[in-house]
Structure formats: C-alpha cells, structure tokens
Design a protein around this motif. Structure first.
Motif, PDB file in Angstrom:
ATOM      1  N   ILE A  94      19.102 -25.723  -1.625  1.00 17.41           N
ATOM      2  CA  ILE A  94      18.758 -27.097  -1.245  1.00 17.41           C
ATOM      3  C   ILE A  94      18.991 -27.299   0.252  1.00 17.41           C
ATOM      4  N   ALA A  95      20.063 -26.748   0.774  1.00 18.85           N
ATOM      5  CA  ALA A  95      20.383 -26.892   2.200  1.00 18.85           C
ATOM      6  C   ALA A  95      19.392 -26.170   3.102  1.00 18.85           C
ATOM      7  N   HIS A  96      18.654 -25.225   2.540  1.00 18.57           N
ATOM      8  CA  HIS A  96      17.734 -24.425   3.356  1.00 18.57           C
ATOM      9  C   HIS A  96      16.275 -24.615   2.957  1.00 18.57           C
ATOM     10  N   GLY A  97      15.927 -25.822   2.545  1.00 16.73           N
ATOM     11  CA  GLY A  97      14.529 -26.150   2.324  1.00 16.73           C
ATOM     12  C   GLY A  97      14.048 -26.121   0.892  1.00 16.73           C
ATOM     13  N   GLY A  98      14.901 -25.728  -0.061  1.00 13.50           N
ATOM     14  CA  GLY A  98      14.502 -25.760  -1.466  1.00 13.50           C
ATOM     15  C   GLY A  98      14.496 -27.187  -1.978  1.00 13.50           C
ATOM     16  N   ARG A  99      13.726 -27.423  -3.028  1.00 14.43           N
ATOM     17  CA  ARG A  99      13.685 -28.735  -3.657  1.00 14.43           C
ATOM     18  C   ARG A  99      14.177 -28.627  -5.091  1.00 14.43           C
ATOM     19  N   ASP A 100      14.933 -29.617  -5.506  1.00 12.12           N
ATOM     20  CA  ASP A 100      15.503 -29.636  -6.848  1.00 12.12           C
ATOM     21  C   ASP A 100      14.423 -29.503  -7.913  1.00 12.12           C
ATOM     22  N   ASN A 101      14.679 -28.611  -8.878  1.00 11.62           N
ATOM     23  CA  ASN A 101      13.837 -28.511 -10.071  1.00 11.62           C
ATOM     24  C   ASN A 101      14.706 -28.415 -11.319  1.00 11.62           C
ATOM     25  N   GLY A 102      15.959 -28.818 -11.174  1.00  9.32           N
ATOM     26  CA  GLY A 102      16.917 -28.805 -12.279  1.00  9.32           C
ATOM     27  C   GLY A 102      18.286 -28.407 -11.762  1.00  9.32           C
ATOM     28  N   PRO A 103      19.218 -29.348 -11.625  1.00 13.89           N
ATOM     29  CA  PRO A 103      20.537 -29.045 -11.069  1.00 13.89           C
ATOM     30  C   PRO A 103      21.350 -28.127 -11.975  1.00 13.89           C
ATOM     31  N   PRO A 104      22.432 -27.556 -11.450  1.00 12.39           N
ATOM     32  CA  PRO A 104      23.270 -26.674 -12.261  1.00 12.39           C
ATOM     33  C   PRO A 104      23.751 -27.358 -13.536  1.00 12.39           C
ATOM     34  N   GLY A 105      23.698 -26.620 -14.629  1.00 16.03           N
ATOM     35  CA  GLY A 105      24.173 -27.149 -15.895  1.00 16.03           C
ATOM     36  C   GLY A 105      23.818 -26.248 -17.057  1.00 16.03           C
ATOM     37  N   ILE A 106      24.385 -26.563 -18.203  1.00 17.74           N
ATOM     38  CA  ILE A 106      24.120 -25.834 -19.445  1.00 17.74           C
ATOM     39  C   ILE A 106      22.727 -26.182 -19.940  1.00 17.74           C
ATOM     40  N   ARG A 107      21.996 -25.185 -20.404  1.00 15.53           N
ATOM     41  CA  ARG A 107      20.676 -25.367 -21.016  1.00 15.53           C
ATOM     42  C   ARG A 107      20.786 -24.879 -22.461  1.00 15.53           C
ATOM     43  N   PRO A 108      21.297 -25.717 -23.381  1.00 11.58           N
ATOM     44  CA  PRO A 108      21.588 -25.278 -24.746  1.00 11.58           C
ATOM     45  C   PRO A 108      20.360 -24.877 -25.555  1.00 11.58           C
ATOM     46  N   HIS A 109      19.172 -25.285 -25.135  1.00  7.44           N
ATOM     47  CA  HIS A 109      17.973 -24.888 -25.876  1.00  7.44           C
ATOM     48  C   HIS A 109      17.698 -23.394 -25.736  1.00  7.44           C
ATOM     49  N   TYR A 110      18.318 -22.728 -24.764  1.00  4.63           N
ATOM     50  CA  TYR A 110      18.222 -21.261 -24.669  1.00  4.63           C
ATOM     51  C   TYR A 110      19.366 -20.620 -25.454  1.00  4.63           C
ATOM     52  N   HIS A 111      20.602 -20.995 -25.135  1.00  3.84           N
ATOM     53  CA  HIS A 111      21.783 -20.661 -25.928  1.00  3.84           C
ATOM     54  C   HIS A 111      22.980 -21.397 -25.346  1.00  3.84           C
ATOM     55  N   PRO A 112      24.091 -21.494 -26.079  1.00  2.00           N
ATOM     56  CA  PRO A 112      25.207 -22.348 -25.659  1.00  2.00           C
ATOM     57  C   PRO A 112      25.852 -21.987 -24.328  1.00  2.00           C
ATOM     58  N   ALA A 113      25.742 -20.748 -23.867  1.00  2.00           N
ATOM     59  CA  ALA A 113      26.380 -20.350 -22.615  1.00  2.00           C
ATOM     60  C   ALA A 113      25.393 -20.244 -21.450  1.00  2.00           C
ATOM     61  N   TYR A 114      24.162 -20.687 -21.629  1.00  2.00           N
ATOM     62  CA  TYR A 114      23.130 -20.543 -20.600  1.00  2.00           C
ATOM     63  C   TYR A 114      23.345 -21.605 -19.521  1.00  2.00           C
ATOM     64  N   TYR A 115      23.899 -21.179 -18.379  1.00  2.00           N
ATOM     65  CA  TYR A 115      24.200 -22.082 -17.262  1.00  2.00           C
ATOM     66  C   TYR A 115      23.273 -21.713 -16.117  1.00  2.00           C
ATOM     67  N   ALA A 116      22.445 -22.650 -15.679  1.00  2.00           N
ATOM     68  CA  ALA A 116      21.428 -22.327 -14.690  1.00  2.00           C
ATOM     69  C   ALA A 116      21.154 -23.491 -13.757  1.00  2.00           C
ATOM     70  N   ALA A 117      20.515 -23.149 -12.637  1.00  2.00           N
ATOM     71  CA  ALA A 117      20.006 -24.138 -11.690  1.00  2.00           C
ATOM     72  C   ALA A 117      18.630 -23.665 -11.230  1.00  2.00           C
ATOM     73  N   PHE A 118      17.756 -24.626 -10.960  1.00  5.18           N
ATOM     74  CA  PHE A 118      16.383 -24.328 -10.577  1.00  5.18           C
ATOM     75  C   PHE A 118      16.025 -25.040  -9.276  1.00  5.18           C
ATOM     76  N   VAL A 119      15.317 -24.341  -8.408  1.00  4.77           N
ATOM     77  CA  VAL A 119      14.798 -24.939  -7.178  1.00  4.77           C
ATOM     78  C   VAL A 119      13.353 -24.479  -6.987  1.00  4.77           C
ATOM     79  N   ILE A 120      12.608 -25.275  -6.245  1.00  2.00           N
ATOM     80  CA  ILE A 120      11.273 -24.891  -5.815  1.00  2.00           C
ATOM     81  C   ILE A 120      11.419 -24.408  -4.377  1.00  2.00           C
ATOM     82  N   ASP A 121      11.005 -23.164  -4.116  1.00  2.00           N
ATOM     83  CA  ASP A 121      11.128 -22.624  -2.762  1.00  2.00           C
ATOM     84  C   ASP A 121      10.030 -23.200  -1.861  1.00  2.00           C
ATOM     85  N   PRO A 122      10.054 -22.920  -0.562  1.00  2.00           N
ATOM     86  CA  PRO A 122       9.063 -23.496   0.349  1.00  2.00           C
ATOM     87  C   PRO A 122       7.607 -23.149   0.015  1.00  2.00           C
TER      88      PRO A 122
END
Length: 135
Positions: A94-122
């Motif tokens: 985010i600090a280097h030009g990425g745009r939020d596409n899902g902040p860090p957090g658990i994504r339980p629809h994949y599995h209970p320990a799936y912790y991820a963050a998503f960004v859109i690159d330039p």
C-alpha cells in the motif's frame, strides 16, 4: 515461493470444461470451489493434485480496478512464513502504490487458518500474500 496463481477467463464454464479435461491426465482436478456469497463477489474454481488448490479460475474479482490496465484478470499469491509477514506485505504494498483488494485477515471459506491480504499492483494484477499455518 509461489503458493498459487490463477486468472479470470472470458467464460468461466467453458474454461472449467477445458481444464477439467486437460488437467485430468496430469492428476490435477477441481479440489475446491468458492461462491460469490462466500468470497464477497467472485466465483472461484481451484485445481490441485491433492487437497490444496494451486491453480485457480475465477470470475473477475477486481473491486475498483479501472478497465484497461495491463495484467488485469491475473492473480498470484506468495507464501508467507507468518501472519506478521502478511501484515508487513500489505503495509509495504500500500505504501508503494498498491491498492487495497482485501486487508489482512482470516478467509474461512478457504480453511480456518487461511490468513491473507490482497492488493492490486500498479499494472492491475491481483497480488496476495498468504500464511496457511495456524498461529
């Protein structure tokens, strides 16, 4: 290390039929499917050689990416050693030009320990960092 990658085909069902047939001789099959209700917007089909998908087909999952930038429809996920590393990835991106596409957090629809963050690159690529270990 790359954890998984995918793309958004023009027709998800045509692509499903193609990859179901083409990957079967390689021992790769549809091992997971997620719905728009689970993901907050996109339909995903995950292929793998066991229980963990490493190749995904999905409907277009971009949230606010303007049409036209090179690389849109492509998704790549990098394996993170810890949840703190996922958080650091997100902050740096985010600090280097990425745009939020899902902040860090658990994504339980994949599995209970799936912790991820998503960004859109330039260039419009959906980039993810994921830690799949319980902490």
């Amino acid at each position: 290390m790359i954890d998984h990658m995918g793309f958004s085909p023009a027709d998800l069902e045509d692509a499903r039929r193609f990859y179901d047939a083409a990957l079967k001789p390689l021992g790769v099959a549809n091992v997971m499917e997620v719905t728009p209700e689970q993901t907050g917007g996109y339909h995903g089909i995950g292929y793998g050689a066991g229980r963990k998908p490493f190749f995904w087909l999905s409907s277009d999952s971009r949230r606010d990416v303007p049409e036209g930038p090179r690389g849109t429809g492509i998704h790549i996920a990098f394996e993170a050693e810890s949840r703190a590393a996922v958080d650091a990835f997100y902050a740096a991106a985010i600090a280097h030009g990425g745009r939020d596409n899902g902040p860090p957090g658990i994504r339980p629809h994949y599995h209970p320990a799936y912790y991820a963050a998503f960004v859109i690159d330039p260039d419009g690529v959906n980039v993810e960092a994921v830690c799949q270990r319980p902490e």
